[in-house]
Enzyme design. Structure first.
Site: not given
Length: 666
Positions: A405, A472
């Site tokens: 990322e 998540h």
């Protein structure tokens, strides 16, 4: 044969014409003389800090002159030779170091923490690592534009310990990007010796792990640096690929002047003093008969006059003015928003479809728009939002990325620097923590620091209510609303999602675009088929009322609608913020003045959420309108649990009706 004789013999082995040799000499001497002057000014208190590159000048100068003037270089603290060899006016450099307005950052940053598009230089930030990935993005833009250009980026041997180093090299290798990764191995990361930094014999050996070519170059031999880099750069222009280059060198002064060099053995300092790149090259030119005493004095006098004239000019320059309006208005690049209205044709779509169509129409509208993320190409992303995109737009614009990322956010920044627009999909908003540094320290501050917009949208699938557990399910918008320079958008309806996404992509500032996963396939709406935009920073009054102002955003908007549908007699004015930064203070104030009571609802945890700041604003600016204490409703101050009963208990939704009822009765 002693050390000096070894270097002299090495210098003799390069066959360059006299014009080139004398040019190299003048360019390598200039930063040395400037540094010597800066050290005097530092002791006089006329500059605040200095990172000396004395002993390393040959690297910056040799590389810069080996590259074309329109090829980007991303230097470090000790690369003054990059700036002088690109012939930046000295008065502008001196103004920069004294925090004056003729510098490059309006006094907002110091030393070499700046960039300039005019000279194709992109300065570093103190976190070091992010600039490696930024170089990837700049090089990717060249590759997408079919431009045979090289990008060079510097780091030190200490910086190779950062994860960004690995991520950037891996991305460049996988994508065959034309980047020269230049490591200045000067033996110490501040005071930490290389023996405590890494275990490989040569940092260049690490290239094998990336399937990458590498070279070791004597960083104190200006001719070796210049000739080898000229050859390597031309080869990379002809066959795009990354190359890792380790320069063996030494810095003769501290990491910065306050550090000193007491940690360096005297024998080591003495050894490297004999390998001084300036004095040895000068001796070589004298021996060769190219540098006479008269010519030497002429060059010295020329550089001395340049320095003194520039300093005199800067001395008369006033201190930078502290103008509040300018400071506040330079946080974001200016946006001339023109609302694009659609035609009359509409279609019933889900929230996820609105995102998909919005992305597709933006990619059609902007040929320089690149979308990157994990599994976004052939697989279509984990939510299938980009399904079919690679067939329509090609794998060059719809790019699968390694799991990195940080480097991909940095690559997006590099694309923006080099004329592209970028969208980064975080597979889940939770994973943005792995890319946090470049977002809050590079993207957010780039325009404020040196006027470079970060034309990047980061898509953030977020939120609980889907049984996804602690990693998540987070709604982590508050991490970013605290950081000046970032815009944060959080729609709740398909219509808003499509129009705000288009506006976010058009906006040249960095935008965190939150998409609640629980809304993807549960919320539908009739929306225009055509491309359209909605202004960022404008809230929506979903339902008018007179008794309570209920302010929220994202999934809680639908929680409130559900409760209000069951209680038609409750006169609640529902405001959907839609945009958190910029925030629509006017709509908030007008509604509070109308109702006198406020309930702020968020799916986020209570402490540190954006509702705390909105509550403080209402208390400060709307106090006289209030008929009751400001109330906030949020989820539990715990991580998001997995099991359904635990998640239901966690979410603020279970307490919503009771909270509204209690405030109505106050």
């Amino acid at each position: 044969m002693n050390i000096e004789e070894n270097l002299q013999r090495a210098l003799q082995s390069y066959d360059l014409n006299s014009e080139t040799l004398l040019k190299l000499y003048e360019h390598v001497l200039r930063p040395r003389r400037i540094e010597e002057k800066m050290l005097i000014l530092l002791r006089q208190g006329k500059i605040s800090k200095w990172f000396s590159g004395i002993g390393q000048e040959a690297i910056a100068v040799g590389l810069t002159l080996a590259l074309h003037s329109d090829e980007y270089i991303l230097p470090m603290h000790r690369n003054l030779g990059v700036f002088t060899s690109r012939e930046i006016p000295l008065d502008r450099l001196f103004s920069q170091w004294q925090g004056k307005s003729n510098g490059f950052t309006k006094g907002r940053d110091r030393s070499f923490h700046f960039g300039t598009q005019d000279y194709k230089i992109v300065g570093m930030i103190s976190h070091l690592g992010p600039q490696l990935g930024v170089a990837d993005g700049i090089a990717l833009a060249h590759k997408l534009s079919n431009e045979a250009k090289v990008t060079a980026v510097f780091t030190g041997e200490g910086g190779t310990s950062e994860g960004d180093f690995h991520e950037a090299l891996n991305v460049a290798s996988v994508w065959d990007l034309p980047v020269l990764f230049c490591i200045e191995n000067n033996g110490y990361g501040l005071s930490t010796p290389t023996s405590e930094q890494y275990r490989c014999e040569h940092l260049a050996d690490r290239a094998k792990g990336y399937g990458m070519e590498s070279h070791i170059i004597d960083g104190n031999n200006i001719l070796e640096v210049y000739t080898k880099l000229s050859t390597i750069a031309q080869s990379v222009r002809e066959r795009s690929r990354p190359v890792l280059i380790e320069f063996k060198t030494f810095r003769m002064r501290g990491h910065e002047e306050a550090s000193g060099v007491k940690y360096v053995p005297e024998t080591l300092l003495g050894t490297w003093a004999l390998r001084d790149p300036v004095t040895n090259f000068e001796s070589y030119l004298i021996e060769k008969g190219l540098l006479t005493e008269a010519l030497k004095h002429e060059i010295e006098d020329k550089i001395h006059q340049e320095i003194e004239q520039a300093l005199q000019k800067v001395a008369t320059e006033p201190a930078v003015s502290a103008d509040l309006h300018t400071e506040l208005n330079d946080v974001f690049a200016p946006v001339e928003f023109t609302q694009i209205k659609p035609g009359e044709a509409t279609q019933q779509v889900r929230f996820i479809d609105a995102i998909q169509v919005g992305l597709r129409q933006s990619l059609e509208r902007f040929a320089n728009l690149v979308l990157m993320g994990q599994d976004v190409a052939a697989y279509g992303g984990v939510f299938k939002i980009t399904e079919g995109f690679v067939e329509q737009f090609g794998s060059e614009r719809i790019r699968n990325t390694p799991i990195c990322e940080s480097a991909i956010v940095e690559t997006a920044m590099g694309l923006a620097i080099n004329g592209y627009k970028a969208i980064v999909e975080m597979q889940f908003a939770d994973f943005v923590s792995s890319g946090f540094n470049p977002i809050v320290n590079y993207l957010a501050k780039s325009y404020y620091r040196w006027g470079q917009p970060a034309d990047v949208v980061i898509r953030m699938p977020c939120g609980a209510g889907v049984g996804a557990g602690p990693f998540h399910s987070q709604t982590n918008e508050a991490w970013f609303t605290h950081t000046a320079g970032l815009k944060v958008v959080y729609p709740a309806f398909p219509y808003d999602a499509k129009g705000l996404l288009a506006a976010a992509i058009e906006d040249q500032n960095p935008v965190l675009f939150f998409e609640h996963k629980a809304l993807y396939r549960t919320i539908t709406q009739e929306i225009p088929e055509d491309y359209y935009t909605l202004p960022l920073g404008k809230a929506s009054v979903v339902q008018e009322g007179s008794k309570i102002t209920l302010i929220t955003y994202g999934a809680p908007v639908h929680w409130v609608i559900e409760v209000l549908n069951d209680h038609k007699d409750w006169s609640v004015e529902l405001i959907d913020l839609r945009s958190l930064i910029p925030l629509d203070y006017n709509t908030i104030k007008a509604s509070v003045a109308k109702t006198g009571k406020v309930l702020l609802v968020t799916e986020d945890v209570n402490f540190g959420s954006i509702t705390a700041d909105i509550s403080a604003y209402i208390a400060e600016e709307c106090f006289t309108y209030l008929d009751a204490p400001i109330k906030r409703l949020s989820s539990l101050d715990t991580p998001v649990p997995f099991a359904q009963l635990l998640e239901n208990q966690y979410l603020a939704k279970r307490k919503l009706a009771e909270a509204i009822k209690a405030l109505l009765a106050y």
